[in-house]
Design a protein around this motif. Structure first.
Motif, PDB file in Angstrom:
ATOM      1  N   LEU A  62       0.843  -1.197   0.000  1.00  0.00           N
ATOM      2  CA  LEU A  62       0.000   0.000   0.000  1.00  0.00           C
ATOM      3  C   LEU A  62       0.879   1.249   0.000  1.00  0.00           C
ATOM      4  O   LEU A  62       0.658   2.169  -0.795  1.00  0.00           O
ATOM      5  N   ILE A  63       1.885   1.259   0.841  1.00  0.00           N
ATOM      6  CA  ILE A  63       2.807   2.400   0.901  1.00  0.00           C
ATOM      7  C   ILE A  63       3.480   2.595  -0.458  1.00  0.00           C
ATOM      8  O   ILE A  63       3.615   3.712  -0.954  1.00  0.00           O
ATOM      9  N   ASP A  64       3.879   1.474  -1.090  1.00  0.00           N
ATOM     10  CA  ASP A  64       4.560   1.535  -2.380  1.00  0.00           C
ATOM     11  C   ASP A  64       3.689   2.169  -3.458  1.00  0.00           C
ATOM     12  O   ASP A  64       4.193   2.793  -4.382  1.00  0.00           O
ATOM     13  N   ALA A  65       2.380   2.021  -3.327  1.00  0.00           N
ATOM     14  CA  ALA A  65       1.461   2.605  -4.314  1.00  0.00           C
ATOM     15  C   ALA A  65       1.255   4.107  -4.095  1.00  0.00           C
ATOM     16  O   ALA A  65       0.735   4.795  -4.966  1.00  0.00           O
ATOM     17  N   LEU A  66       1.670   4.597  -2.941  1.00  0.00           N
ATOM     18  CA  LEU A  66       1.382   5.994  -2.599  1.00  0.00           C
ATOM     19  C   LEU A  66       2.395   6.995  -3.135  1.00  0.00           C
ATOM     20  O   LEU A  66       2.040   8.145  -3.389  1.00  0.00           O
ATOM     21  N   ASP A  67       3.647   6.582  -3.312  1.00  0.00           N
ATOM     22  CA  ASP A  67       4.673   7.570  -3.682  1.00  0.00           C
ATOM     23  C   ASP A  67       4.386   8.228  -5.025  1.00  0.00           C
ATOM     24  O   ASP A  67       4.485   9.443  -5.164  1.00  0.00           O
ATOM     25  N   GLY A  68       4.000   7.434  -6.002  1.00  0.00           N
ATOM     26  CA  GLY A  68       3.691   7.994  -7.315  1.00  0.00           C
ATOM     27  C   GLY A  68       2.464   8.888  -7.278  1.00  0.00           C
ATOM     28  O   GLY A  68       2.427   9.944  -7.924  1.00  0.00           O
ATOM     29  N   THR A  69       1.463   8.466  -6.512  1.00  0.00           N
ATOM     30  CA  THR A  69       0.249   9.278  -6.376  1.00  0.00           C
ATOM     31  C   THR A  69       0.577  10.611  -5.724  1.00  0.00           C
ATOM     32  O   THR A  69       0.132  11.667  -6.181  1.00  0.00           O
TER      33      THR A  69
END
Length: 186
Positions: A62-69
């Motif tokens: 979940l954290i990994d999906a947040l950086d790009g967003t």
């Protein structure tokens, strides 16, 4: 394959990221935090704690999906940020497989072959795109799928089988990308 559905969850990710943006958290900080969480998951595998390793990796995903967003929302996208994210993802992938093997949860040779396949999938995309293939995000086991398979098998206590499944799927994906690159670049 799962990356094709990223737009479907974009609104949810933006809702999670908005408070982080208000606090001044940077995308690269989120990327680094994702790596730290993955390293902790790898350590838990080493300790033989498959269930908690899986929960940790699920949270890390979940954290990994947040950086790009966060980068897109705040206008802080950068080539270095994309490079850093990709590089730390490779470290994370290797550490998780190393933790599983070091913990005796799978034969080290299976972990090594899976590791090679995972790196090859990433390398092929990068190299083919640099050669002019266009976006080469194809195959049945991109990073998100591989991670979810490992998480699912670890949750039920069979991470060793998960490594074998991911190993087969990574090499299948590598051959799919090789064929697609050949078709596009010949």
């Amino acid at each position: 394959m799962l990356n094709n559905y990223r737009e479907n969850v974009r609104g949810y990710l933006e809702t999670i990221v908005r408070p982080l943006a208000d606090l001044g958290v940077t995308p690269n900080t989120i990327t680094l935090l994702g790596l730290i969480i993955s390293l902790f998951g790898a350590y838990l595998f080493y300790r033989g704690e498959q269930f908690w390793a899986a929960v940790t990796l699920l949270f890390g995903s979940l954290i990994d999906a947040l950086d790009g967003t966060l980068a897109r929302m705040t206008g802080k996208t950068s080539r270095f940020g994309a490079f850093l994210d990709s590089t730390l993802d490779r470290i994370s992938d290797g550490a998780v497989l190393f933790g599983i093997a070091l913990g005796g949860l799978v034969d080290w040779r299976a972990a090594f072959l899976t590791f090679m396949g995972a790196y090859l999938v990433s390398y092929e995309r990068c190299r083919a795109e640099l050669a002019g293939s266009g976006k080469l995000a194809i195959g049945i086991a991109e990073r998100a799928e591989r991670l979810l398979i490992l998480i699912a098998f670890a949750l039920v206590g069979y991470i060793g089988y998960g490594v074998y499944v991911v190993g087969v799927l990574t090499w299948t994906t590598a051959f799919q990308r090789m064929w697609a690159a050949y078709q596009r670049l010949k």
